[in-house]
Motif scaffolding. Sequence first.
Motif, PDB file in Angstrom:
ATOM      1  N   VAL A  38     -42.403 -13.563   9.534  1.00  0.00           N
ATOM      2  CA  VAL A  38     -43.256 -14.152  10.140  1.00  0.00           C
ATOM      3  C   VAL A  38     -44.906 -14.222   9.768  1.00  0.00           C
ATOM      4  O   VAL A  38     -45.048 -14.189   8.437  1.00  0.00           O
ATOM      5  N   PHE A  39     -45.723 -14.836  10.579  1.00  0.00           N
ATOM      6  CA  PHE A  39     -47.136 -15.410   9.817  1.00  0.00           C
ATOM      7  C   PHE A  39     -47.983 -15.946  11.342  1.00  0.00           C
ATOM      8  O   PHE A  39     -47.711 -15.819  12.052  1.00  0.00           O
ATOM      9  N   LYS A  40     -48.935 -15.398  11.016  1.00  0.00           N
ATOM     10  CA  LYS A  40     -50.386 -15.796  12.230  1.00  0.00           C
ATOM     11  C   LYS A  40     -51.533 -16.479  11.520  1.00  0.00           C
ATOM     12  O   LYS A  40     -51.937 -16.236  10.473  1.00  0.00           O
ATOM     13  N   SER A  41     -51.780 -17.676  11.862  1.00  0.00           N
ATOM     14  CA  SER A  41     -52.762 -18.649  11.458  1.00  0.00           C
ATOM     15  C   SER A  41     -52.545 -18.609  10.384  1.00  0.00           C
ATOM     16  O   SER A  41     -53.738 -18.722   9.142  1.00  0.00           O
ATOM     17  N   ILE A  42     -51.535 -19.436   9.295  1.00  0.00           N
ATOM     18  CA  ILE A  42     -52.073 -20.469   8.520  1.00  0.00           C
ATOM     19  C   ILE A  42     -51.289 -21.392   8.576  1.00  0.00           C
ATOM     20  O   ILE A  42     -51.924 -22.657   7.681  1.00  0.00           O
ATOM     21  N   ILE A  43     -50.720 -22.422   9.594  1.00  0.00           N
ATOM     22  CA  ILE A  43     -50.358 -23.752   9.836  1.00  0.00           C
ATOM     23  C   ILE A  43     -51.860 -24.412   8.922  1.00  0.00           C
ATOM     24  O   ILE A  43     -51.269 -25.631   8.436  1.00  0.00           O
ATOM     25  N   GLY A  44     -52.719 -23.891   9.640  1.00  0.00           N
ATOM     26  CA  GLY A  44     -54.128 -24.997   9.917  1.00  0.00           C
ATOM     27  C   GLY A  44     -54.448 -25.459   8.516  1.00  0.00           C
ATOM     28  O   GLY A  44     -54.792 -26.733   7.783  1.00  0.00           O
TER      29      GLY A  44
END
Length: 227
Positions: free
Chosen positions: A102-108
């Motif tokens: 799970v991840f939230k808001s890391i790709i940018g």
Amino acid sequence: MITELTRHIIQWDIKSWSKALEYWERSIDWEKIQNGLELGGREGGLSLWLALKGKKTICSDLINTKKTAEQLHLRYNISSLITYQDIDAADIPYEDYFDIIVFKSIIGGIGRNNNFKGQQKVFKEIYKALKPGGKLLFAENLLASPFHQRLRKRYVKWGNTWRYVTLKEMREFLKDFSSVDIKTTGVLATFGRNERQRIFLSTIDDLILNKACPENWKYIIYGIAEK
């Protein structure tokens, strides 16, 4: 009503981003999940969420993971289920191991200074690290409308360096997965100057703008991808 637990899990722009959490909650057969990995955990909100479900969880970030995240987990007395590991999301040292990532808001942030290949690599690494049938739960910032893009460059301190992704790019990143379900949300809420304002604007999004605006004007993409 937004609970204190939801605030601790989501941490910012809570009403908008918690839609991903609600969707994951109802879409996963949690009885089949044994272990998980949070990427880019910062304060470890999503690790807290998994551990409260009784899942063995690795909370990770690029550096200083335990120092940054442990205090929140101690508050909820679930530290026995969580281990801490500094992990580069573009170089995950596991293979066929996790039921959930799970991840939230890391790709940018990983794409800083137009690092598109680095963003691609994250999804390759996630695919590798999941067990067959394992699931990626993702929530990420989209490029959104030209209005969003202009205001980010002017008012967000990292707005000129982050590489915000498009819907088309996210679909391309997820092409190796056997199934992908994508949803989008959020138009105005990100412009709130404090959490009260963001909650109010998110209500307007829910009532009007999420229905009226095209997907590529929205600033949050979330969903589930299965290996």
